[in-house]
Design a protein around this motif. Sequence first.
Motif, PDB file in Angstrom:
ATOM      1  N   LYS A  23       0.848  -1.190   0.000  1.00 24.01           N
ATOM      2  CA  LYS A  23       0.000   0.000   0.000  1.00 24.01           C
ATOM      3  C   LYS A  23       0.881   1.237   0.000  1.00 24.01           C
ATOM      4  O   LYS A  23       1.946   1.257   0.602  1.00 24.01           O
TER       5      LYS A  23
ATOM      6  N   ASP B 187     -11.306  11.314  -5.235  1.00 25.22           N
ATOM      7  CA  ASP B 187     -12.124  11.364  -4.019  1.00 25.22           C
ATOM      8  C   ASP B 187     -11.495  12.327  -3.021  1.00 25.22           C
ATOM      9  O   ASP B 187     -10.832  11.923  -2.084  1.00 25.22           O
TER      10      ASP B 187
ATOM     11  N   SER C 218      -8.815  11.526   2.458  1.00 28.36           N
ATOM     12  CA  SER C 218      -9.159  10.408   1.603  1.00 28.36           C
ATOM     13  C   SER C 218      -7.981   9.452   1.447  1.00 28.36           C
ATOM     14  O   SER C 218      -8.147   8.233   1.471  1.00 28.36           O
TER      15      SER C 218
ATOM     16  N   ARG D 275      -7.988   5.583   2.739  1.00 29.89           N
ATOM     17  CA  ARG D 275      -7.654   4.438   1.887  1.00 29.89           C
ATOM     18  C   ARG D 275      -6.510   3.631   2.483  1.00 29.89           C
ATOM     19  O   ARG D 275      -6.527   2.416   2.450  1.00 29.89           O
ATOM     20  N   TYR D 276      -5.513   4.319   2.991  1.00 24.62           N
ATOM     21  CA  TYR D 276      -4.341   3.634   3.536  1.00 24.62           C
ATOM     22  C   TYR D 276      -4.697   2.835   4.786  1.00 24.62           C
ATOM     23  O   TYR D 276      -4.232   1.722   4.972  1.00 24.62           O
TER      24      TYR D 276
ATOM     25  N   ASN E 148      -7.729   1.842   5.521  1.00 21.66           N
ATOM     26  CA  ASN E 148      -8.904   1.031   5.200  1.00 21.66           C
ATOM     27  C   ASN E 148     -10.112   1.408   6.065  1.00 21.66           C
ATOM     28  O   ASN E 148     -10.806   0.554   6.603  1.00 21.66           O
TER      29      ASN E 148
ATOM     30  N   ALA F  90      -7.292   2.396  -8.030  1.00 20.10           N
ATOM     31  CA  ALA F  90      -7.635   2.720  -6.648  1.00 20.10           C
ATOM     32  C   ALA F  90      -7.258   1.556  -5.745  1.00 20.10           C
ATOM     33  O   ALA F  90      -7.275   0.402  -6.144  1.00 20.10           O
ATOM     34  N   TRP F  91      -6.870   1.851  -4.541  1.00 17.21           N
ATOM     35  CA  TRP F  91      -6.542   0.804  -3.575  1.00 17.21           C
ATOM     36  C   TRP F  91      -7.837   0.313  -2.972  1.00 17.21           C
ATOM     37  O   TRP F  91      -8.701   1.137  -2.705  1.00 17.21           O
TER      38      TRP F  91
END
Length: 90
Positions: A13, A21, A29, A33-34, A36, A77-78
């Motif tokens: 990651k 986003d 954002s 994401r990082y 979760n 995207a992750w």
Amino acid sequence: MTWTNPAPQAPYKQLRRPVTDRMVAGVASGLGRYLNVDPTLVRVVFAVSVLLTAGVTVLAYPVMWFLMPEEPSDAPAWPHPTDAPPPPAR
């Protein structure tokens, strides 16, 4: 003795600011994401921490904005999709 190959792992990651986003600069954002979690939760935690520290954490936002790289527009995207084929059976 039979040697089996381990399953392929997804790439690591990366902490990046997304281009799609975002509300201001994409810091919340990217952290969401990082970690979760929902980016809205990151924004609420940041707002509460600003109130509890009398505004000192407001300085953290521009620092993170400067230090977090922006993800390329063509980056997936992750989490990355798992399109990797399964390892061959032996």
